[in-house]
Design an enzyme around this catalytic site. Structure first.
Site, short mmCIF file in Angstrom:
data_model
loop_
_atom_site.label_atom_id
_atom_site.label_comp_id
_atom_site.label_asym_id
_atom_site.label_seq_id
_atom_site.Cartn_x
_atom_site.Cartn_y
_atom_site.Cartn_z
N TYR A 299 0.82 -1.36 -0.07
CA TYR A 299 -0.01 0.08 0.06
C TYR A 299 1.09 1.17 -0.18
CZ TYR A 299 -3.56 3.44 1.73
OH TYR A 299 -4.12 4.67 1.82
N LYS B 115 5.17 9.75 8.17
CA LYS B 115 5.16 9.20 9.36
C LYS B 115 6.01 9.78 10.42
CE LYS B 115 2.81 5.05 7.74
NZ LYS B 115 1.32 5.10 8.23
N ASP C 115 9.45 2.87 -1.08
CA ASP C 115 8.63 3.68 -0.24
C ASP C 115 8.83 3.20 1.13
OD1 ASP C 115 4.83 3.28 -0.02
OD2 ASP C 115 6.42 4.36 1.08
P1 KE4 Z 1 -0.54 8.56 4.32
O1 KE4 Z 1 -1.16 9.20 3.15
O2 KE4 Z 1 -1.53 7.77 4.86
O3 KE4 Z 1 0.18 9.42 5.27
O4 KE4 Z 1 0.56 7.40 3.70
C1 KE4 Z 1 0.23 6.60 2.79
C2 KE4 Z 1 1.34 5.35 2.83
C3 KE4 Z 1 2.00 5.35 1.93
N1 KE4 Z 1 3.15 4.53 1.87
C4 KE4 Z 1 3.26 3.27 2.91
C5 KE4 Z 1 4.24 2.10 3.08
C6 KE4 Z 1 2.11 3.41 4.19
O5 KE4 Z 1 2.12 2.55 5.19
C7 KE4 Z 1 1.03 4.40 4.04
C8 KE4 Z 1 0.14 4.60 5.01
N2 KE4 Z 1 0.18 3.54 6.10
C9 KE4 Z 1 -1.37 3.19 6.52
C10 KE4 Z 1 -1.16 2.22 7.80
N3 KE4 Z 1 -0.76 0.84 7.17
C11 KE4 Z 1 -1.97 4.48 7.09
C12 KE4 Z 1 -3.26 4.20 8.16
C13 KE4 Z 1 -4.52 4.91 7.39
O6 KE4 Z 1 -4.71 4.48 6.42
O7 KE4 Z 1 -5.17 5.25 8.31
#
Ligand code: KE4
Length: 427
Positions: free
Chosen positions: A144, A267, A239
């Site tokens: 993801y 993060k 990523d």
């Molecule tokens: P954000 O747009 O949510 O800040 O980041 C997206 C993203 C991109 N790349 C990786 C490897 C990620 O894990 C994420 C977001 N992680 C999720 C948790 N698995 C965010 C939690 C959520 O969607 O509320």
């Protein structure tokens, strides 16, 4: 205002916010209970609207590696807020954070700050397409990278949790440019690249896949992708939104020694405030507006409060032995959770890298999304609810990773292990 419990807040939230939450996984849909609404947090703990305390292993999905409300981070944000929340103009703080990040990720010769991981990966992909003049991208099932249209194709995290890997609303014309391969399957990836020779702009992956639990790259997988991209003129985008500053100060790229042409972060570099970043080779990054023609922008990019939180956080992570302590705590928890299954007859598989980990309800090993999908998600849901009852807040999905913080004490870990013993015994 009369005290509102999580239950009343959830009902009220659903009147104005879809699903009552601002991000799907928070709704606890896949773990069969209503979400808890958080009142406050401190160190390793979160406190819900009903006054319950939980030992927290979500840590806002990774950012809170220092624990919640670290006094130095709180003070820095408070001081920064007093000098201005946002200017829409450059500040020295953006340079300081970029220089600190580049020290940890030398392949990020130049970088751009954005406000989320999604913005980081979306922008990196646009840049790779602009740099190569190619349209196709290749990602891996179960990985993801945020919710940009071209990435919601067999995505992990929320999409996988809801079993709707290809999201409605993504035009077929977008999805068709996104190729998907099996994580850890280098031969399949090579075949897919060969079948699309000269058409793939980038390969994007999580160097440790934390959105299908915690899937570790097989030996040679990352190295093989690096060689493949070099041979085919493909931009390798690593990523590290989740793994960056999580599994080592220099993330998975330091740990495994394989570096991307572009790298995405998020993060932890915001210390809990909205920050993402993407960066890499100067020759690629200089294609970004206003230098080059690839457009990318953001009102709150490089926000002074978020930069301050990131700078303070990274400066604390640089302390000698920080990651050794995270490793020690995480290894102790791993051993305890494994021992806690003694009275449980069903299969479990625990996978971990540094301070990120996952307990799969299956025999394992889990090397791909197809493997992860074989987990018993109902049993995971039952375990999750038991642990919540026991005062432990795990990630509310089998397809998510848990996170350790430096603030988790020996007592917190022993309490977690005791709660797990009880929870496994009750399954
Ligand atoms: P954000 O747009 O949510 O800040 O980041 C997206 C993203 C991109 N790349 C990786 C490897 C990620 O894990 C994420 C977001 N992680 C999720 C948790 N698995 C965010 C939690 C959520 O969607 O509320």
């Amino acid at each position: 205002m009369k005290h509102q419990t999580s239950a009343t807040l959830f009902e009220r939230a659903k009147q104005t916010i879809p699903g009552g939450v601002n991000s799907p996984v928070r709704a606890f849909k896949s773990v069969g209970c209503d979400p808890i609404f958080i009142d406050k947090a401190e160190g390793p703990y979160i406190f819900d609207a009903d006054g319950n305390r939980y030992i927290d292993y979500v840590g806002s999905w990774g950012p809170m590696i220092l624990g919640h409300c670290h006094p130095k981070v709180v003070e820095a944000i408070q001081q920064a807020a007093a000098t201005g929340a946002s200017f829409g103009a450059p500040t020295e703080r953006e340079i300081i954070l970029a220089e600190m990040v580049r020290e940890a990720y030398p392949n990020m010769e130049k970088m751009r700050m954005v406000s989320s991981g999604t913005e980081a990966t979306m922008s990196a992909i646009r840049l790779a397409r602009g740099y190569t003049g190619r349209d196709k991208i290749l990602k891996f099932d179960g990985c993801y990278h945020g919710h940009a249209d071209s990435l919601l194709v067999k995505a992990g995290s929320g999409a996988a949790t809801f079993g709707v890997p290809t999201s409605p609303g993504v035009p077929a014309d977008f999805a068709k440019h996104t190729l998907t391969a099996t994580y850890n399957d280098l031969e399949e990836t090579k075949a897919l690249v060969a079948a699309n020779k000269g058409e793939i702009a980038c390969i994007i992956l999580e160097p440790i896949a934390g959105n299908m639990g915690c899937v570790i790259p097989r030996s040679g997988f990352l190295e093989g992708l690096r060689a493949l991209c070099d041979a085919e003129g493909i931009v390798l985008i690593i990523d590290e939104v989740m793994t960056g500053f999580r599994v080592a100060f220099g993330g998975a790229q330091e740990r495994f020694g394989v570096r991307g042409d572009l790298c995405c972060l998020g993060k932890i570099i915001g210390g809990g405030l909205p920050v993402g970043a993407f960066g890499g080779k100067k020759e690629i990054m200089d294609m970004l507006s206003p230098e080059g023609g690839v457009y990318q922008a953001g009102t709150l990019s490089g926000n002074p409060l978020a930069m301050t939180a990131g700078i303070t956080t990274l400066s604390l992570l640089k302390q000698e032995g920080f990651y050794d302590q995270i490793e020690e705590k995480s290894a102790y928890l791993e051993a305890g959770l494994k021992a806690a299954t003694a009275k449980y007859s069903g299969p479990t598989c625990f996978q971990r890298v540094g301070g990120m980990f996952c307990t799969y309800f299956q025999a394992g090993p889990v090397n791909s999304f197809a493997d992860a999908a074989r987990s018993d998600t109902d049993l995971f849901g039952k375990f999750f609810r038991q642990m919540l009852e026991g005062g432990v807040n795990l990630a509310p999905s089998q397809f998510e990773a848990g996170f350790m913080s430096i603030a988790h004490s020996q007592t917190d870990l022993d309490t977690t292990i005791a709660a797990a013993e009880k929870s496994f015994a009750a399954l």
